[in-house]
Scaffold this motif. Structure first.
Motif, mmCIF file in Angstrom:
data_model
loop_
_atom_site.group_PDB
_atom_site.id
_atom_site.type_symbol
_atom_site.label_atom_id
_atom_site.label_comp_id
_atom_site.label_asym_id
_atom_site.label_seq_id
_atom_site.Cartn_x
_atom_site.Cartn_y
_atom_site.Cartn_z
ATOM 1 N N PHE A 362 0.600 -1.375 0.005
ATOM 2 C CA PHE A 362 0.068 -0.465 0.289
ATOM 3 C C PHE A 362 0.609 1.416 -0.296
ATOM 4 O O PHE A 362 0.332 2.241 -0.987
ATOM 5 N N GLN A 363 2.106 1.384 0.820
ATOM 6 C CA GLN A 363 3.235 1.931 0.988
ATOM 7 C C GLN A 363 3.320 2.536 -0.462
ATOM 8 O O GLN A 363 3.633 3.194 -1.453
ATOM 9 N N GLU A 364 3.982 1.770 -1.891
ATOM 10 C CA GLU A 364 4.304 1.294 -3.004
ATOM 11 C C GLU A 364 2.712 2.092 -4.136
ATOM 12 O O GLU A 364 3.293 2.963 -4.774
ATOM 13 N N TRP A 365 1.913 2.004 -3.787
ATOM 14 C CA TRP A 365 0.973 2.403 -4.499
ATOM 15 C C TRP A 365 0.796 3.980 -3.709
ATOM 16 O O TRP A 365 0.306 5.033 -5.108
ATOM 17 N N ASN A 366 0.930 4.665 -2.804
ATOM 18 C CA ASN A 366 0.741 5.935 -1.714
ATOM 19 C C ASN A 366 1.952 6.724 -2.384
ATOM 20 O O ASN A 366 1.741 8.149 -3.062
ATOM 21 N N GLN A 529 -5.662 12.132 -1.926
ATOM 22 C CA GLN A 529 -5.880 11.395 -0.928
ATOM 23 C C GLN A 529 -7.024 10.413 -0.522
ATOM 24 O O GLN A 529 -6.813 9.780 -0.021
ATOM 25 N N ARG A 530 -8.108 10.801 -1.494
ATOM 26 C CA ARG A 530 -9.051 9.449 -1.893
ATOM 27 C C ARG A 530 -8.612 8.290 -2.075
ATOM 28 O O ARG A 530 -8.755 7.640 -1.502
ATOM 29 N N MET A 531 -7.896 8.061 -3.354
ATOM 30 C CA MET A 531 -7.598 7.183 -3.336
ATOM 31 C C MET A 531 -6.383 6.554 -2.717
ATOM 32 O O MET A 531 -6.771 5.116 -3.139
ATOM 33 N N ALA A 532 -5.164 7.303 -2.422
ATOM 34 C CA ALA A 532 -4.865 6.517 -1.133
ATOM 35 C C ALA A 532 -5.233 5.665 -0.237
ATOM 36 O O ALA A 532 -4.500 5.123 0.513
ATOM 37 N N MET A 537 -7.687 0.302 1.845
ATOM 38 C CA MET A 537 -9.266 -0.177 2.298
ATOM 39 C C MET A 537 -10.090 -1.426 1.091
ATOM 40 O O MET A 537 -10.861 -2.419 1.959
ATOM 41 N N LEU A 538 -9.936 -0.750 0.105
ATOM 42 C CA LEU A 538 -11.247 -1.931 -0.781
ATOM 43 C C LEU A 538 -10.270 -3.180 -0.608
ATOM 44 O O LEU A 538 -11.482 -4.376 -0.792
#
Length: 602
Positions: A362-366, A529-532, A537-538
């Motif tokens: 998830f950090q890589e996604w952010n 911010q929304r997508m991060a 969460m999904l």
């Protein structure tokens, strides 16, 4: 548990001993005059394909290569067949040993590291165990490989380097004792000479005038060894050919030393004759055993600990009665579901922490989202180009909101593929973690392990489709280009960095082409911010939380099946391993008990 052994390293012309020979002498009473048992293992080798036969044939004894099957399986393996012969005639010892060596090492003068065991039971022997090893070959004889010297040294070293052994170096008196290879090897593995005793043979063949030097060595003056030297005179070849009995040879040996001008003093000190050698070896062995007992006791305790740990991993196995088996199945399945629930809630069930791996992904996604924020100057250029391309009836200076909308939609759409890649990576991580838990709980039961693996794959595939659909819906919603005015103004003012500040009262005047860059950055920051948060969460909800609940429910439905015995059928390897571990545990427990009583009595 290590067995205490005394080793004889023979140095002879040619190779007489071609396999390690373990001689177990057992003093017995009760009508047995002499009895022996010779035993050894025949090796059977099968190859992956027939082309390997030629490659390995030279290293395999004739009898073993003759046992090879004409059809070859898809994997290579080695098996052994135990051969045991019992006989009561001492004159047959040489014949049986020669036959065993021919079977193990092939006819000729090759060597083998396969052990031959000869157990001799008689009231006339002392309790002693020795191992006779091949002599050190310096020059290959006909039919021997060029590296025969290295082979013999390697075989000898494998035995003499063990700290549980006493090394007996046999050296002829009529050679240069100080430079003998056998003594040199013994010193390499026993630097202070605590485990080495030297046997001097052929004292009747030494040159006249060398007796004083030989005597000095025998008296431990020139080449000191902690256990010293013993001089013996064995039967010569003529005496062997004349079949002189051992009793007569022993009397002749004693007579030789009693009448020798230089060596009779050795007899008086108990360092000459085979009879003295046997007594001395027994004393050394007993002393060595006493000193090694604490170490042996520690070895037994360590092996017991390891065995209990291994046996715990094998568990006790399912009960045989139907009611007990069903109760065992309930415990096994609920144990699995409990671990899956703990895993999904963040408990450390597997060595590789699941949530650490999830955070990394998830950090890589952010990080990817943040990398797409800058520079946004290109988007400003896109707006100018689109404004000219899609300009309608509006006058110069008036903005077309649709252009602004299209540019942002195109930029956000580029995030779909990285989001799905993150979903795929998380799926692989969770599948591995779930399968690891399954192996922990069901490794002894192939049916349950297979069922669990199938359910994990099916549930993850189904949840993957759901999560992907929700992610795509999230991106579809992002096409709406919407956020609350206060949120937008707050971010816009933060991005403006000291320049003109905006408020809700100024909303009608915000639409300025000079502010396009800040306006784009402000809205895209909100998207990031929304997508991060939303994408992780999904993924977490569908792939971990909901998937864990579905898996637990699916596994517990197995209790509705009637074939309990089929589900709890064990892998035969596991069953055999448990039986073997239990047997070893019993033996080691007995050994520990006897060792404790023995140490207490020493």
């Amino acid at each position: 548990m290590m067995i205490m052994k005394t080793l004889i390293v023979l140095e002879r012309k040619g190779i007489v001993t071609r396999c390690p020979l373990e001689l177990r002498l057992r003093k017995v009473t009760g009508g047995v005059s002499w009895k022996a048992i010779i035993s050894y293992r025949l090796k059977r080798i099968e190859f992956v394909d027939s082309s390997l036969v030629v490659k390995h044939a030279e290293a395999i004894p004739n009898n073993v290569s003759g046992q090879m099957a004409s059809g070859f399986s898809r994997k290579a393996f080695t098996s052994y067949k135990e051969k045991k012969i019992e006989f009561g005639d001492p004159s047959l010892v040489e014949k049986h040993i020669e036959n065993a060596q021919n079977e193990l090492a092939g006819k000729g003068s090759g060597i083998s590291d396969e052990l031959i065991t000869l157990e001799v039971m008689s009231p006339d022997v002392c309790d002693l165990t020795l191992i006779d090893l091949p002599g050190i070959a310096r020059v290959p004889l006909k039919g021997q490989p060029d590296d025969i010297a290295n082979q013999t040294k390697s075989l000898i070293k494998k035995y003499i380097e063990k700290h549980e052994t006493i090394n007996m170096v046999v050296v002829p008196c009529n050679t240069d004792i100080a430079t003998t290879e056998a003594l040199k090897m013994a010193k390499e593995v026993d630097l202070d000479g605590k485990r080495t005793i030297a046997i001097l043979t052929k004292p009747d063949l030494i040159d006249v005038g060398t007796e004083i030097n030989i005597l000095a060595i025998a008296q431990n003056k020139l080449i000191p060894l902690r256990k010293g030297y013993i001089m013996v005179k064995c039967r010569g070849q003529k005496q062997i050919d004349d079949k002189i009995p051992l009793e007569e040879a022993s009397r002749m040996e004693k007579h030789f030393f009693e009448n020798h001008n230089y060596f009779r003093c050795l007899l008086d000190k108990g360092t000459a004759t085979i009879k003295c050698l046997a007594a001395r070896l027994t004393e050394h062995l007993i002393d060595h055993i006493k000193k090694s007992l604490p170490l042996l006791d520690e070895q037994i305790k360590k092996q017991l600990w390891d065995l209990k740990k291994d046996l715990k991993e094998c568990k006790g196995g399912p009960p045989q009665d139907p009611q007990g088996a069903r109760h065992f199945l309930i415990q096994t399945l609920t144990g699995f579901t409990d671990k899956i629930k703990f895993l999904s809630s963040g408990e450390l069930i597997i060595e590789d922490n699941l949530f650490v791996q999830l955070r990394t992904e998830f950090q890589e996604w952010n990080n990817h989202l943040n990398r797409t924020k800058f520079p946004l100057n290109g988007l400003t250029a896109d707006i100018k180009e689109c404004s000219q391309r899609y300009r309608g009836r509006e006058l110069l200076g008036f903005s077309n909101y649709r252009v602004f909308e299209m540019v942002l939609q195109d930029h956000v759409a580029k995030l779909k593929e990285p989001a799905i890649e993150s979903l795929n990576a998380i799926k692989d991580i969770i599948i591995k973690q779930f399968n690891d838990v399954s192996y922990q709980c069901f490794r002894n039961y192939p049916f349950l392990l297979s069922i669990a693996a199938n359910k994990i794959d099916n549930i993850q595939s189904s949840q993957h489709a759901k999560a992907e659909q929700r992610i795509l819906e999230q991106f579809a919603m992002e096409n709406m280009i919407y956020t609350q005015d206060p949120i937008y103004l707050k971010i816009l003012n933060e991005i403006s960095k000291g320049t003109e500040k905006f408020s809700e009262d100024q909303i009608p005047g915000i639409d300025k082409r000079s502010q396009y860059s800040e306006m784009l950055q402000a809205y895209y920051e909100i998207v990031v911010q929304r997508m991060a948060d939303q994408v992780p969460m999904l993924i977490s909800f569908f792939m971990l939380k909901e998937a864990a609940l579905l898996l637990c429910t699916e596994i517990l439905t197995l209790l509705e099946r009637a074939n309990v015995s089929e589900m709890l059928h064990e892998d035969s390897k596991i069953s055999r391993r448990r039986i073997d571990l239990q047997s070893r545990l019993e033996r080691l427990s007995i050994a520990q008990e006897k060792m404790g009583s023995f140490i207490g009595g020493v």
